[in-house]
Design a protein around this motif. Sequence first.
Motif, PDB file in Angstrom:
ATOM      1  N   SER A  61     -10.453 -16.522  -3.829  1.00 33.95           N
ATOM      2  CA  SER A  61     -10.256 -15.934  -2.599  1.00 33.95           C
ATOM      3  C   SER A  61      -8.815 -16.011  -2.127  1.00 33.95           C
ATOM      4  O   SER A  61      -8.251 -17.310  -2.144  1.00 33.95           O
ATOM      5  N   PHE A  62      -7.766 -15.334  -1.684  1.00 27.58           N
ATOM      6  CA  PHE A  62      -6.689 -15.492  -1.161  1.00 27.58           C
ATOM      7  C   PHE A  62      -6.547 -14.592   0.141  1.00 27.58           C
ATOM      8  O   PHE A  62      -6.941 -13.618   0.332  1.00 27.58           O
ATOM      9  N   LYS A  63      -5.816 -15.211   1.208  1.00 27.43           N
ATOM     10  CA  LYS A  63      -5.444 -14.403   2.274  1.00 27.43           C
ATOM     11  C   LYS A  63      -4.190 -13.556   1.775  1.00 27.43           C
ATOM     12  O   LYS A  63      -3.536 -13.753   0.805  1.00 27.43           O
ATOM     13  N   GLY A  64      -4.073 -12.450   2.422  1.00 26.90           N
ATOM     14  CA  GLY A  64      -2.887 -11.471   2.418  1.00 26.90           C
ATOM     15  C   GLY A  64      -1.623 -12.294   1.985  1.00 26.90           C
ATOM     16  O   GLY A  64      -0.742 -12.000   1.135  1.00 26.90           O
ATOM     17  N   SER A  65      -1.215 -12.927   2.857  1.00 32.79           N
ATOM     18  CA  SER A  65       0.013 -13.588   3.203  1.00 32.79           C
ATOM     19  C   SER A  65       0.128 -14.656   1.809  1.00 32.79           C
ATOM     20  O   SER A  65       1.316 -15.047   1.523  1.00 32.79           O
ATOM     21  N   GLN A  66      -1.049 -15.097   1.481  1.00 31.09           N
ATOM     22  CA  GLN A  66      -0.798 -16.197   0.315  1.00 31.09           C
ATOM     23  C   GLN A  66      -0.418 -15.557  -0.857  1.00 31.09           C
ATOM     24  O   GLN A  66       0.041 -16.029  -1.873  1.00 31.09           O
ATOM     25  N   VAL A  67      -0.867 -14.281  -0.919  1.00 27.67           N
ATOM     26  CA  VAL A  67      -0.529 -13.424  -2.325  1.00 27.67           C
ATOM     27  C   VAL A  67       0.979 -13.226  -2.203  1.00 27.67           C
ATOM     28  O   VAL A  67       1.747 -13.367  -3.165  1.00 27.67           O
ATOM     29  N   ASP A  68       1.206 -12.700  -1.000  1.00 29.64           N
ATOM     30  CA  ASP A  68       2.581 -12.374  -0.873  1.00 29.64           C
ATOM     31  C   ASP A  68       3.077 -12.116   0.570  1.00 29.64           C
ATOM     32  O   ASP A  68       1.768 -11.280   1.200  1.00 29.64           O
ATOM     33  N   ARG A  69       4.105 -12.378   1.260  1.00 28.05           N
ATOM     34  CA  ARG A  69       3.921 -12.231   2.668  1.00 28.05           C
ATOM     35  C   ARG A  69       3.963 -10.660   3.055  1.00 28.05           C
ATOM     36  O   ARG A  69       3.437 -10.177   4.027  1.00 28.05           O
ATOM     37  N   LYS A  70       4.657  -9.991   1.914  1.00 29.64           N
ATOM     38  CA  LYS A  70       4.381  -8.384   2.324  1.00 29.64           C
ATOM     39  C   LYS A  70       3.211  -7.858   2.242  1.00 29.64           C
ATOM     40  O   LYS A  70       3.277  -6.643   2.624  1.00 29.64           O
ATOM     41  N   PHE A  71       2.067  -8.644   1.819  1.00 29.83           N
ATOM     42  CA  PHE A  71       0.725  -8.568   1.926  1.00 29.83           C
ATOM     43  C   PHE A  71      -0.308  -8.887   2.841  1.00 29.83           C
ATOM     44  O   PHE A  71      -1.258  -8.444   2.777  1.00 29.83           O
ATOM     45  N   SER A  72       0.317  -9.027   3.895  1.00 33.62           N
ATOM     46  CA  SER A  72      -0.291  -9.735   5.416  1.00 33.62           C
ATOM     47  C   SER A  72      -0.737  -8.159   5.817  1.00 33.62           C
ATOM     48  O   SER A  72      -0.177  -7.279   5.744  1.00 33.62           O
ATOM     49  N   PHE A  73      -1.633  -8.337   6.812  1.00 29.38           N
ATOM     50  CA  PHE A  73      -2.038  -7.025   7.275  1.00 29.38           C
ATOM     51  C   PHE A  73      -0.943  -5.990   7.947  1.00 29.38           C
ATOM     52  O   PHE A  73      -1.027  -4.874   7.883  1.00 29.38           O
ATOM     53  N   GLY A  74      -0.310  -7.142   8.522  1.00 28.07           N
ATOM     54  CA  GLY A  74       0.835  -6.413   9.537  1.00 28.07           C
ATOM     55  C   GLY A  74       1.760  -5.478   8.636  1.00 28.07           C
ATOM     56  O   GLY A  74       2.199  -4.675   9.025  1.00 28.07           O
ATOM     57  N   ASN A  75       2.014  -6.065   7.503  1.00 26.69           N
ATOM     58  CA  ASN A  75       2.958  -5.552   6.492  1.00 26.69           C
ATOM     59  C   ASN A  75       2.427  -4.335   5.835  1.00 26.69           C
ATOM     60  O   ASN A  75       3.078  -3.279   5.729  1.00 26.69           O
ATOM     61  N   LEU A  76       1.149  -4.657   5.420  1.00 24.10           N
ATOM     62  CA  LEU A  76       0.288  -3.499   4.566  1.00 24.10           C
ATOM     63  C   LEU A  76       0.161  -2.408   5.689  1.00 24.10           C
ATOM     64  O   LEU A  76       0.490  -1.307   5.282  1.00 24.10           O
ATOM     65  N   LYS A  77       0.191  -2.684   6.873  1.00 23.78           N
ATOM     66  CA  LYS A  77      -0.062  -1.475   7.841  1.00 23.78           C
ATOM     67  C   LYS A  77       1.280  -0.487   7.954  1.00 23.78           C
ATOM     68  O   LYS A  77       1.384   0.741   8.004  1.00 23.78           O
ATOM     69  N   LYS A  78       2.321  -1.306   7.872  1.00 28.76           N
ATOM     70  CA  LYS A  78       3.713  -0.456   7.981  1.00 28.76           C
ATOM     71  C   LYS A  78       3.842   0.309   6.383  1.00 28.76           C
ATOM     72  O   LYS A  78       4.394   1.326   6.514  1.00 28.76           O
ATOM     73  N   GLU A  79       3.227  -0.278   5.561  1.00 26.33           N
ATOM     74  CA  GLU A  79       3.295   0.537   4.262  1.00 26.33           C
ATOM     75  C   GLU A  79       2.566   1.824   4.311  1.00 26.33           C
ATOM     76  O   GLU A  79       2.873   2.701   3.732  1.00 26.33           O
ATOM     77  N   PHE A  80       1.370   1.608   4.940  1.00 23.99           N
ATOM     78  CA  PHE A  80       0.426   2.815   5.048  1.00 23.99           C
ATOM     79  C   PHE A  80       1.098   3.957   5.803  1.00 23.99           C
ATOM     80  O   PHE A  80       1.072   5.226   5.419  1.00 23.99           O
TER      81      PHE A  80
END
Length: 246
Positions: A61-80
């Motif tokens: 398991s990884f947190k989103g920011s551990q996979v990549d900073r752009k995959f933190s939920f805050g950044n994912l929300k912007k992508e949505f």
Amino acid sequence: MVETDKVKYYIHDVIKTVLPNCKVPADLKFALQKFGIELEYKHKRTSNEIEGVSFRYNNISFKGSQVDRKFSFGNLKKEFQKNIKRLQEQAQPKAEQPSPPVKRNLIIKGVELTDKQQEALMSGGHIFLENMLSKDGKTCFSAYLFLNDDRNKAFFSKEHPDTFVEYGKYEMRVRDKILIEAGFIAKAKVKWYGGGFAYPYLWKTDKSDAEYKENWRDPRIIEEQKPENKQVVKPKHPKKNKGKGM
């Protein structure tokens, strides 16, 4: 490369692939399930608002920011939000581009001219046109065709337009005679002394006139009259009378 890194890169590549088609958090969750990746959203205690995200594959398991900073939920929300706007724009019908105007040649008495025929007329030549419609709209006729100097009126002749005929004081082309009799000014081609040709301007003030008028310059062009150079005579100053002093 250790297994942990392999899993992280795998999760990264899959998210990057499916994310452009996701508009809401649930879209991403269902898209990752197809690749065996579990997604879990972390909600705030006091509300149902999402504040974090984690990804799991092969029990790693990884947190989103551990996979990549752009995959933190805050950044994912912007992508949505970007995806929603982009997909909406793509779904809107594009404004139709106006089709280029269809080129159409002159139509003479029901017959559309070919490019070659129209070019011949516009360059001052003549053509022979067949199966033109008569005024009664029932019968057809064929004739030679040429235009006036302004290229805005068609004239017809059974004879070849360049055939010479005697008309008045000159022997000129058939086309010149037709133009003169129709009330137009013709730059006529007339036979001249010594076997050559001359090009006077011939016309009738009234169609019923017995004789045509003639000029070697185009009467339609009004020449500017040059002002006469008049010498300006300066007025003479009157002589001052020298009076005697008192």
